[in-house]
Enzyme design. Structure first.
Site, PDB file in Angstrom:
ATOM      1  CD  GLU A   1      61.120  71.468 -25.780  1.00  0.00           C
ATOM      2  OE1 GLU A   1      60.164  72.239 -25.581  1.00  0.00           O
ATOM      3  OE2 GLU A   1      62.160  71.835 -26.337  1.00  0.00           O
TER       4      GLU A   1
ATOM      5  CB  CYS B   1      63.225  65.340 -33.950  1.00  0.00           C
ATOM      6  SG  CYS B   1      64.776  65.908 -33.205  1.00  0.00           S
TER       7      CYS B   1
ATOM      8  CB  CYS C   1      73.188  68.057 -23.814  1.00  0.00           C
ATOM      9  SG  CYS C   1      74.504  67.496 -24.928  1.00  0.00           S
TER      10      CYS C   1
ATOM     11  CB  CYS D   1      77.417  72.823 -28.867  1.00  0.00           C
ATOM     12  SG  CYS D   1      78.063  71.180 -29.247  1.00  0.00           S
TER      13      CYS D   1
ATOM     14  CB  CYS E   1      73.288  73.591 -28.774  1.00  0.00           C
ATOM     15  SG  CYS E   1      71.965  72.372 -28.626  1.00  0.00           S
TER      16      CYS E   1
ATOM     17  CB  CYS F   1      68.731  72.219 -35.569  1.00  0.00           C
ATOM     18  SG  CYS F   1      68.156  71.235 -36.924  1.00  0.00           S
TER      19      CYS F   1
END
Ligand code: SAH
Length: 341
Positions: A90, A103, A110, A114, A117, A331
């Site tokens: 994205e 962004c 990933c 975290c 996230c 975010c």
């Protein structure tokens, strides 16, 4: 086949020289690539034979829009791109008075893990190539019609975990014959990979380094961000200091405010002590909710009190405006998967 859009202008020049082509042809091709053509046939000022030769020798990436969502609140646009191998990432276009910011993602998924996230749920699939990062900027601009003036590497993935490709992307997007986006208009965010920060410092670029700090206490930070077990806060902040000394660029710290966890007056004082002597800017981001996590955003009062404490201590802190929350474009809300809705 070689991925032609990941090649620098110099490399393209050398390859064309080796093919016996005049130098200006490489320049023409570079310009077309960075204007976002989808096929060699669109390069209309090249002889047909050369276009065919290039198509036989080189791969030309061009992602497809798998989904596009426009925020009814603020006009933010989120794109889900389908890459050449079928994987998706994205990007988000944000419109500000001072210009449009894209962004972009640096990896499919990933590995950093975290807790808060969405991008890391499901782990890392693969790293993006330079062309695939550039494409997000190019095609976001082309599809939306909005000229892109700023780039933030704050989408899916950890940019410093994909260092070489990110570095090459930066050179490409910065090229005066390409998009010509200045380093001062680019921000790179990291969860705190110390060796990557040191490597970046050595390159002495003028980009803004953002560090996802989120907690001033090692036990708390480790519980939220597994990377902290490898590079605890002291080591991370020492690397930030080295980065500042080398580049003269003030570091921006991201701090997602989580109710009852990192938003107390004690945490504010600890953060102030930790950041003492380091030219910094703190970006407070009320946590965005994701379905996999029970963590909740801080109250408005807690955010305001935290900001005031930092302010009183002489640390600049701003509360980041949340854009695109109605389309899960904020975010930590970006995902690699295409989910049928
Ligand atoms: N991997 C890099 C780049 C991602 S940038 C990094 O960690 O910095 C995305 C930013 O959003 C990071 O600061 C990340 O910590 C933050 N973030 C992740 N999930 C969030 C959430 N649920 N709410 C608010 N911010 C979040």
């Amino acid at each position: 086949m070689t991925d032609i859009k990941s090649m620098t202008r110099e490399e393209l020049g050398a390859a064309f020289a080796a093919m016996g082509q005049p130098r200006f042809r490489a320049g023409q091709v570079f310009a077309w690539l960075h204007r976002g053509v989808r096929s060699f046939d669109e390069m209309t000022n090249l002889p047909k034979a050369l276009r065919e030769q290039l198509a036989g020798q080189y791969e030309l990436t061009a992602p497809a829009v798998a989904r596009k969502q426009v925020s009814a609140k603020d006009g933010t646009i989120k794109y889900l791109w389908r890459l050449g191998d079928g994987h998706c990432v994205e990007s988000v276009l944000m419109r500000y008075h001072h210009g449009n910011t894209v962004c972009i993602s640096s990896e499919v998924g990933c590995a950093m893990g975290c807790a808060f996230c969405a991008s890391t749920k499901g782990g890392l699939v693969r790293r993006l190539r330079p062309s695939e990062m550039l494409d997000q900027v190019l095609f976001t601009g082309l599809d939306s019609g909005a000229p892109v003036s700023n780039i933030v590497l704050m989408g899916i993935g950890e940019p410093l975990d994909n260092y070489d490709n990110v570095r090459r992307f930066l050179a490409l997007v910065n090229d005066p014959e390409g998009m010509n986006i200045g380093m001062r208009h680019i921000s790179l965010s990291t969860c705190g990979l110390v060796p990557g920060i040191d490597r970046l410092a050595e390159e002495d670029l003028q980009l803004t380094l953002s560090v996802s700090l989120h907690a001033p206490d090692d036990a708390l930070r480790s519980s939220l961000m597994p990377v902290n077990r490898r590079y605890p806060i002291d080591e991370l902040l020492a690397a930030c200091k080295r980065y500042f000394e080398k580049t003269g660029r003030r570091i921006s710290f991201e701090y997602a405010m989580i109710d009852g966890r990192n938003d107390t007056p004690e945490m504010a004082q600890l953060l102030i002590r930790r950041l003492r002597g380091l030219p910094a800017h703190v970006n407070l981001i009320p946590l965005n909710r994701i379905e996999e996590s029970p963590l909740q955003p801080s109250t408005r009062q807690a955010v305001a009190a935290f900001q005031k404490a930092l302010d009183d201590a002489g640390i600049t802190a701003t509360v980041r405006r949340t854009l695109g929350s109605d389309i899960d474009a904020s975010c930590g809300q970006l995902r690699k998967k295409y989910e049928q809705t």
